[in-house]
Structures are given as C-alpha cells and as structure tokens.
Design a protein around this motif. Structure first.
Motif, short mmCIF file in Angstrom:
data_model
loop_
_atom_site.label_atom_id
_atom_site.label_comp_id
_atom_site.label_asym_id
_atom_site.label_seq_id
_atom_site.Cartn_x
_atom_site.Cartn_y
_atom_site.Cartn_z
N ALA A 1 -9.16 -0.32 1.62
CA ALA A 1 -7.85 0.00 2.19
C ALA A 1 -7.02 0.80 1.19
O ALA A 1 -6.20 1.62 1.57
N SER A 2 -7.27 0.56 -0.07
CA SER A 2 -6.54 1.30 -1.09
C SER A 2 -7.26 2.59 -1.42
O SER A 2 -8.48 2.61 -1.56
N ARG A 3 -6.51 3.67 -1.53
CA ARG A 3 -7.08 4.98 -1.80
C ARG A 3 -7.68 5.07 -3.20
O ARG A 3 -8.53 5.89 -3.49
N THR A 4 -7.19 4.20 -4.09
CA THR A 4 -7.62 4.31 -5.48
C THR A 4 -8.76 3.35 -5.81
O THR A 4 -9.07 3.11 -6.96
N GLN A 5 -9.38 2.78 -4.78
CA GLN A 5 -10.43 1.80 -5.00
C GLN A 5 -11.67 2.44 -5.64
O GLN A 5 -12.02 3.58 -5.34
N GLU B 1 2.01 2.31 -3.40
CA GLU B 1 0.86 2.28 -4.30
C GLU B 1 1.05 3.23 -5.48
O GLU B 1 1.67 4.26 -5.36
N GLY C 1 -5.28 2.31 5.26
CA GLY C 1 -5.10 0.91 4.96
C GLY C 1 -4.86 0.10 6.22
O GLY C 1 -5.45 -0.96 6.43
N LEU D 1 0.84 -1.20 0.00
CA LEU D 1 0.00 0.00 0.00
C LEU D 1 0.86 1.24 0.00
O LEU D 1 0.51 2.27 -0.57
N SER E 1 -12.01 -4.36 3.45
CA SER E 1 -10.58 -4.41 3.11
C SER E 1 -10.33 -3.82 1.72
O SER E 1 -9.26 -3.30 1.46
N GLY E 2 -11.34 -3.89 0.86
CA GLY E 2 -11.17 -3.33 -0.47
C GLY E 2 -10.87 -1.84 -0.43
O GLY E 2 -10.09 -1.33 -1.21
N PRO F 1 0.46 4.33 5.77
CA PRO F 1 -0.87 4.25 5.16
C PRO F 1 -1.93 3.96 6.22
O PRO F 1 -2.44 2.85 6.32
N ASN G 1 -5.72 -3.51 -6.27
CA ASN G 1 -6.95 -3.22 -5.52
C ASN G 1 -7.88 -4.42 -5.45
O ASN G 1 -8.64 -4.57 -4.51
#
Lengths: 500, 153
Positions: free
Chosen positions: B112-116, A226, B78, A223, B109-110, B75, A389
């Motif tokens: 967790a990423s900022r770009t989801q 990223e 996350g 992460l 959990s999906g 993060p 992702n």
C-alpha cells in the motif's frame, strides 16, 4: 469502612497472576503505541478488541484500560524528544517539552511527565473509587425517561467537544445511531435494514465498525502524509530533576490533576482538552509567564498530569452509568457487551470483582508505567526507528484476523473494507468518526429507553419534561448546545482545535 | 458557495433517505402510543435528512469555494490494496489456512505504501504469519487450520 473491603477485593482480583500479566501487557502495548506516531489508542484498542474476546472479561478490560492510560505516558516521550505528539493528548506537551529537550534538559522533562502522570493517575483513581458508589445509587433510581435524557445529554456533550462543525458532528451521531439499529427489532423480532443478509440480523459487528472507521481509515490518513518521517532524537542526558525542578512542578501537577479529574468526568471530556485547559491555566497564573513556550517545566508538568487524570476519571461515567464519554470508552463498552457484561449501574453490584479489579489495576498499572518509562526510556526511543511501511501490514493483519475470529464470517471483513473506505472519504469531508462510534454504541440503548418511556406515558412526549430529573438533564443538554452556538465561545472552541 | 459543505449535506440527505425509504417501505411505523419497529429509526432518518439540508443550505450562502476534490491527492493505490487485503483474508483463510493467508494478506497490504521494499515486506509478512499462527492457533486455540485443505492435495 466499606470502601476498604471493596479495595481489598479489587486488589485480590488485580493481583492474581493472570490479571497482573494482562495489566502488564496492556501498559507495555499502550506505551509502545503512545511512542509510535500514527498509531493511537483508539485504533490499537479496536485492533485488539477481537483478541480480548477470547479472554476472561476482567482480564480483557484491565488490558484495554492499560493500553489507554499507557498511551498517555508513551505519547509524552515522543512529544518531548521529537516535537511530535505520539498521541493527540500530548500535543500541548510539545510546546515546552521539546524546548526543554533542545536545551539539553530532555531527561528532566521526561521524568516530570512520568512522575506527574503517575501522581495524577493515582489521585484520579481515588476519585473514581470514591465517586462510583454514590453515583451508582443515583443512577439506579433512574427510569426510562431519565435514562433517555441522560444518553441524549451524553451525545450532545460529545458533539460539543468534538472538533469541527457542529451540524456535521450531529449528522455523524445520527448515522451512528441508525447503524446501531441494524438487525432484529428487540420487541417484534422483525429484521431491520439487513438488506436480506442473515448475518446482519444480530446487528452490524461492533468490531468491524471500530476497526474500519478507526484502524483502517487511520492508515489512509497516514499514507497521505507519507515521507515526512525524518526524525532527530535529542540525547536524554541526566534523567532526574533537580530540587528546584521538583519545587516548581509541585503546584502545576496538583492543579493539573484537579483540572483533569474534573474535565475527565464530563461526557465528551477528552484527555486533549484537559491538557489544553491545564496549560492555559498554568500560563495565566505562573510567575514565570515569559518562560512558557521556551521550556518551562510547569508547561510539561501541568498538561501531562491533566491528561492522565482525565484518562482515569473518564472511566467514571462508563463504569457507573454505562455511558461512554469518548471513543475509547465506547470501545470499552463494546468490549463489555461482547463479553456478556451489561454496562450500567448494575455492574458495580453484580460484578464487584470486575469493577474493583479494574480500579485496583489502575494503581498497579500506573506504578508499572513509571518503572517502564523512566529507566527504560532509551528502549522506547528505539521504536521511533520502526518504519511505517512495516506497521501497515501488522495493523491490517491483526485487524482482519481478529475480526474474523469473532464470528468466522467473511462478511465482517467486507464490512471492515467498506467502513474503512467510507471513513476515509467522510474524514475528507470533515466528518469526524468519533461521534459515529458513540452513536453506534448508544443507538440500541436510546431506542429501548425511548420506547419504554413512551409505553409508560401512553405515547406522550411530555414525559421527558414532566419527570424532574429528566427535565434537568434535557435543560443542561439544551444549554450546552446553545452555548456552543454563541459566537464568542464558538471562536474559542475553533481556536483550541486549530492548535491541536 | 462552499462546495465541500454542499457535498457533505448531500451525503447526509442520501444516507438519511436510504434509511427513511427502507423503514417506510418495509417496516411498520406505528404511532407514538403503539410504536412499530420502524418508528424510531424513521424519526432519526428524517432528522438526519433535515441536518443534511441545513448543512447544504448554509453552504449555498457561504462564500468560501476553495474546495476542489483533488483526485491525485487520494492515495488510490493504498486505498485499493488496504481495502482488498481484509477481503482476501476473508475469502482464503478457510481454504488456504491461517499461515499462507496471513502471509499473502500482509504482502498485499505492505505494498500500500509507495516506498515499500520487497525485503522489508517479505520479512515482516513471514514474521507476522508465524506470529499469528502462534497466537491465534496455539495460544487462543481458534478453530482455524494453520494450513488449509486447498494445499493438501
């Protein structure tokens, strides 16, 4: 010959439809995660460990082994095509493999990697089969003092070959050992370090430790980096190497296999180290020195053979002595213990079907891998388009449901979260999780042998140096430890891992 | 002074200290001839503390002090979501059942990423829930209900 009857037994086990299926599943998963950057064999095996708990022991170990050496194949694909090792042991392959791809020779590079790995895997498995029985005989004569020293030597060597600072690696081993001692004391049944939690009286769940420190904290690491996911994949072109290519790769493959086989058996021997050693050796003896780094086929053949050979021979100490030489083997030991198989020299005599079945499955698995990797390479390349992702939820759900399924204890999932977060901050402080896992697996073993040796000697620590074999093992451990602290070697070691 | 190593040393002393105190107060240590359950762990804990002190003392003499714990580089989003996801699963899998619990865990959990994106998260979670129900309930036959009692009102 005795060996042939063993191998016949092994093949009859490995070729049963169930084991063949799990071998196939193992190598497919292995190749896939090898190709996917950001998901290594340790994290994957930790993730799938709970699921294998529900399988038969032989099938589960065959599958786990397949994941490990399958990842060695898959890792090279990514290394060659996008200059990113899908798996750390393929790091060296990026140097010349990627250059070959840039010159439109991606096909021959991939073929060289796969064929070299195949030869090395098969040859190294022969080494496993040949060495196993004599080594087991030696180990069976070991008493508690010898065993204590052997485990200590294993731990010390793993520290030496770990990257980063030596005292920090030692500290991680100690933390691992202590964590491994949580639970009821073997002799008195007294609960130790359980904080009054009854679920902990059987010890900390091994899968929770493995999944937390390797599966979850790996996600945090990814992460953080990223958004660096732009990849350009080179066209593969003609796959089959020319006659000239074959001539040039023969020597490096043979030498790489030899180097890898030897380094793999050493405790702490990691596939990545063998690859570096083989590459360095090829570079120094090759006639086309200046071509290295610019797409020399030798620079792909040697490290790819070496890393697969050592992946194979690192099973030797695990299967014959019950001593894991790297985190992957620690996971295999954990899987064995979970299945009720006691790791150590007795496996080969008490469960010959298991032992020879695994050995035979390695040949089958390597053959499957060549078939999977050469003609089907185009399919694997598509995996590179999977966004990270989408992977995070998959990893977390499999880890969580898997760990929960073992004991149906929610506590184990809290431990996963705690270990995951702890692991992340420890990595931030340059503590490596690998020695911790080795320590965790070996903790109970080390204590048991220590206490038995003490009872035997009447509490006299001298027993470890008066028993000749034990003394030699300790001496080797001391020499290894001292050698690392020598300034010249220390610098070299640092350099190897900076390149990583 | 090397701050990073100093903290690292401190962490070792702390962990070692916890184990040593726990062993010394609640377990019988014994002697080398007659070892109690606390003997071996206590020794290990002391060695760990020693290692920690060594790391810390060496850090004091080192001149590299370039380490700054950058709170923004962690993060956090996350970290929290990824750690919360397994805990959530543990708390709800019995009550909600495998299918809904996995779906929500995967959604958590999906993100967790900022770009989801919602589409990807939803798609992956739905697929994953069905896949897990198939593998764990039908194939491995684990005694976990697919739809739990909380939803059977």
């Amino acid at each position: 010959m005795e060996l042939f009857s063993h191998l016949a037994l092994g093949f009859s086990v490995a070729l049963s439809s169930q084991n063949l299926l799990y071998c196939f599943i193992g190598v497919i998963i292995g190749t896939a995660i090898g190709v996917l950057p950001g998901l290594g064999p340790v994290a994957t095996m930790a993730m799938l460990l709970p699921i294998t708990f529900n399988l038969d022991p032989t099938a589960s170990l065959i599958m786990l082994a397949g994941i490990y050496y399958g990842a060695q194949y898959g890792g090279s694909t990514t290394a060659i095509l996008i200059n990113m090792p899908g798996e750390s042991s393929a790091a060296v392959t990026t140097i010349d493999g990627y250059q070959m791809a840039r010159r439109g020779r991606a096909g021959p590079a991939l073929a060289t990697a796969a064929l070299g790995s195949f030869f090395a895997g098969c040859a190294a498995t022969v080494v496993v089969a040949l060495v196993a029985i004599p080594l087991t005989r030696v180990a069976l004569a070991f008493g508690p003092a010898e065993y204590f020293s052997l485990v200590l030597l294993g731990l010390v060597s793993s520290v030496v070959l770990a990257s980063g600072s030596l005292p920090k690696a030692i500290a991680m081993i100690l933390v691992g050992l202590l964590l491994g001692l949580v639970g009821s004391d073997l002799y008195t049944g007294v609960a130790r370090f359980t904080l009054g939690i009854t679920e902990l009286s059987d010890g900390v769940n091994f899968t929770a430790v493995a999944v937390g420190f390797f599966g979850i904290s790996e996600i945090f690491r990814n992460l953080q980096s990223e958004g660096k996911n732009e990849v350009e994949v080179f066209p593969i072109g003609r796959l089959w190497p020319s006659r000239e290519d074959f001539r040039r790769m023969t020597g490096p493959v043979l030498r790489g296999t030899a180097v890898g086989s030897i380094l793999g058996t050493l405790p702490g021997g990691m596939a990545v180290l063998s690859a570096f050693a083989a590459y360095a050796m090829e570079k120094s003896i090759s006639k086309n020195k200046d071509e290295f780094g610019k797409g020399a086929i030798e620079g792909v053949a040697a490290p790819e053979s070496a890393n697969n050979a050592s992946a194979q021979t690192s099973f030797i100490p695990m299967l014959t002595l019950g001593i894991p030489s790297n985190p992957v083997m620690a996971l295999m030991i954990g899987a064995m213990i979970m299945q009720g198989v006691v790791p150590g020299p007795n496996v080969i005599t008490q469960r010959p079907d298991l032992f020879w079945g695994i050995v035979a499955s390695m040949w089958i698995g390597n053959a499957l891998l060549v078939i999977l990797n050469l003609p089907l390479v185009g399919i694997w390349v598509k995996l590179l388009k999977v966004p990270y992702n989408a992977l995070i939820p998959v990893i977390i759900v499999f880890c969580s449901v898997g760990v929960y399924s073992i004991a149906s204890a929610p506590l184990d999932l809290w431990l996963v979260a705690i270990f995951g977060a702890t692991g992340y901050f420890l990595i931030k402080l340059d503590f490596e999780p690998a020695p911790l896992l080795l320590g965790f697996v070996l903790g109970p073993l080390l204590e048991e042998h220590f206490r038995r040796a003490m009872i035997l000697s009447g509490g006299n620590l001298k027993i470890f140096v008066t028993e000749p074999i034990s003394a030699v093992l300790l001496l080797v451990a001391a020499i290894v430890l001292m050698a690392v602290t020598l300034p010249s070697l220390y610098r070299k070691r640092a350099k190897v891992f900076v390149d990583d | 002074m090397n701050t990073k190593s100093l903290i690292s040393g401190g962490v070792c002393v702390f962990i070692g200290g916890c184990f040593a105190i726990s062993a010394a107060t609640s377990l019988k240590i014994g002697t080398s001839t007659n070892m109690g359950p606390g003997y071996f762990p206590f020794s290990l804990a002391i060695i760990l503390m020693g290692t920690g002190i060594y790391i810390a003392v060496k850090a004091l003499t080192e001149s590299r002090g370039d380490f700054r714990f950058d709170v923004n580089a962690v993060p956090w989003r996350g970290l929290i979501l990824v750690c919360f996801a397994p805990v959530f699963l543990g708390l709800t899998i019995r009550g909600l059942g495998l299918l809904p619990s996995v779906f929500v865990t995967s959604m958590i959990s999906g993100y967790a990423s900022r770009t989801q994106t919602f589409r990807l998260a939803f798609f992956v979670s739905a697929l994953l829930a069905v896949f897990c129900a198939l593998i764990f309930s039908y194939f491995l036959k684990l005694p976990i209900p697919v739809i739990g009692p909380w939803l059977n009102i």
